[in-house]
Motif scaffolding. Structure first.
Motif, PDB file in Angstrom:
ATOM      1  N   GLU A  30       0.794  -1.123   0.066  1.00  0.00           N
ATOM      2  CA  GLU A  30      -0.041  -0.057  -0.044  1.00  0.00           C
ATOM      3  C   GLU A  30       0.867   1.173  -0.033  1.00  0.00           C
ATOM      4  N   TYR A  31       0.529   2.188  -0.998  1.00  0.00           N
ATOM      5  CA  TYR A  31       1.372   3.517  -1.042  1.00  0.00           C
ATOM      6  C   TYR A  31       0.688   4.622  -1.386  1.00  0.00           C
ATOM      7  N   LEU A  32       1.364   5.831  -1.452  1.00  0.00           N
ATOM      8  CA  LEU A  32       0.599   7.001  -1.794  1.00  0.00           C
ATOM      9  C   LEU A  32       1.342   7.479  -3.086  1.00  0.00           C
ATOM     10  N   GLN A  33       0.556   7.919  -4.238  1.00  0.00           N
ATOM     11  CA  GLN A  33       1.262   8.512  -5.546  1.00  0.00           C
ATOM     12  C   GLN A  33       0.956   9.815  -5.346  1.00  0.00           C
ATOM     13  N   PHE A  34       1.926  10.862  -5.553  1.00  0.00           N
ATOM     14  CA  PHE A  34       1.976  11.910  -5.575  1.00  0.00           C
ATOM     15  C   PHE A  34       2.172  12.700  -7.162  1.00  0.00           C
ATOM     16  N   ALA A  35       1.127  13.389  -7.757  1.00  0.00           N
ATOM     17  CA  ALA A  35       1.377  13.729  -9.189  1.00  0.00           C
ATOM     18  C   ALA A  35       2.072  15.158  -9.376  1.00  0.00           C
ATOM     19  N   PRO A  36       3.070  15.095  -9.956  1.00  0.00           N
ATOM     20  CA  PRO A  36       3.898  16.551 -10.206  1.00  0.00           C
ATOM     21  C   PRO A  36       2.882  17.361 -10.968  1.00  0.00           C
ATOM     22  N   SER A  37       3.113  18.709 -10.990  1.00  0.00           N
ATOM     23  CA  SER A  37       2.596  19.728 -11.860  1.00  0.00           C
ATOM     24  C   SER A  37       2.393  19.208 -13.244  1.00  0.00           C
ATOM     25  N   GLN A  38       1.150  19.674 -13.859  1.00  0.00           N
ATOM     26  CA  GLN A  38       0.745  19.469 -15.263  1.00  0.00           C
ATOM     27  C   GLN A  38       1.148  17.929 -15.679  1.00  0.00           C
ATOM     28  N   CYS A  39       1.262  16.847 -14.822  1.00  0.00           N
ATOM     29  CA  CYS A  39       1.111  15.641 -15.006  1.00  0.00           C
ATOM     30  C   CYS A  39       0.085  15.316 -15.882  1.00  0.00           C
ATOM     31  N   PHE A  40      -1.192  15.712 -16.061  1.00  0.00           N
ATOM     32  CA  PHE A  40      -2.368  15.451 -16.939  1.00  0.00           C
ATOM     33  C   PHE A  40      -2.697  16.282 -17.965  1.00  0.00           C
ATOM     34  N   GLY A  41      -2.202  17.560 -17.991  1.00  0.00           N
ATOM     35  CA  GLY A  41      -2.392  18.539 -19.081  1.00  0.00           C
ATOM     36  C   GLY A  41      -3.548  19.266 -18.595  1.00  0.00           C
ATOM     37  N   ASN A  42      -4.541  18.805 -17.572  1.00  0.00           N
ATOM     38  CA  ASN A  42      -5.719  19.575 -17.238  1.00  0.00           C
ATOM     39  C   ASN A  42      -5.984  19.248 -15.719  1.00  0.00           C
ATOM     40  N   ARG A  43      -6.916  19.535 -15.110  1.00  0.00           N
ATOM     41  CA  ARG A  43      -7.298  19.114 -13.782  1.00  0.00           C
ATOM     42  C   ARG A  43      -7.286  17.588 -13.497  1.00  0.00           C
ATOM     43  N   TYR A  44      -6.733  17.152 -12.497  1.00  0.00           N
ATOM     44  CA  TYR A  44      -6.750  15.839 -11.995  1.00  0.00           C
ATOM     45  C   TYR A  44      -8.144  15.456 -11.297  1.00  0.00           C
ATOM     46  N   ASP A  45      -8.628  14.359 -11.797  1.00  0.00           N
ATOM     47  CA  ASP A  45     -10.111  13.928 -11.476  1.00  0.00           C
ATOM     48  C   ASP A  45      -9.937  13.174 -10.176  1.00  0.00           C
TER      49      ASP A  45
END
Length: 119
Positions: free
Chosen positions: A81-96
């Motif tokens: 079990e772990y946490l994932q942290f998304a860096p800026s602009q990883c998705f090109g728009n807002r993370y869902d």
């Protein structure tokens, strides 16, 4: 603004955070095997700071700051079990808040503290 569920972070890190009075930041401190992991989450700015400290000599081993982190996602699979942290602009728009985070920072504390970059 950061998309996250405080309960997910609490579940994985297994510690109650220290909080700024107005909820500006949440600081999680986990100690295991001569290591101390400190994660400070600034939920409104989306900034996340990571620090690993050697508790034997109180020296910092690792420091990193994600500026404008899009989201935090709790995952559980065959590796644990772990946490994932998304860096800026990883998705090109807002993370869902539900999509898999394709690259970023992964943090786990069981069986031992681990901070890694992944893609």
């Amino acid at each position: 603004m950061l998309i996250w569920d405080e309960t997910d972070v609490l579940t994985v890190l297994e510690v109650i955070p220290e909080q700024e009075v107005d909820g500006i930041w949440h600081k999680y401190c986990v100690e295991k095997d001569s290591l101390k992991l400190v994660i400070t989450i600034y939920q409104y700015d989306g900034d996340v700071m990571f620090e690993l400290i050697n508790t034997l000599n109180n020296l910092s081993v690792f420091n990193m700051r994600l500026i404008d982190c899009n989201g935090v996602l709790r995952k559980k699979d065959s590796t644990g079990e772990y946490l994932q942290f998304a860096p800026s602009q990883c998705f090109g728009n807002r993370y869902d808040g539900e999509s898999t985070i394709p690259f970023g920072v992964r943090v786990s504390v069981n069986p031992s503290i681990n901070v890694s970059l992944y893609s």
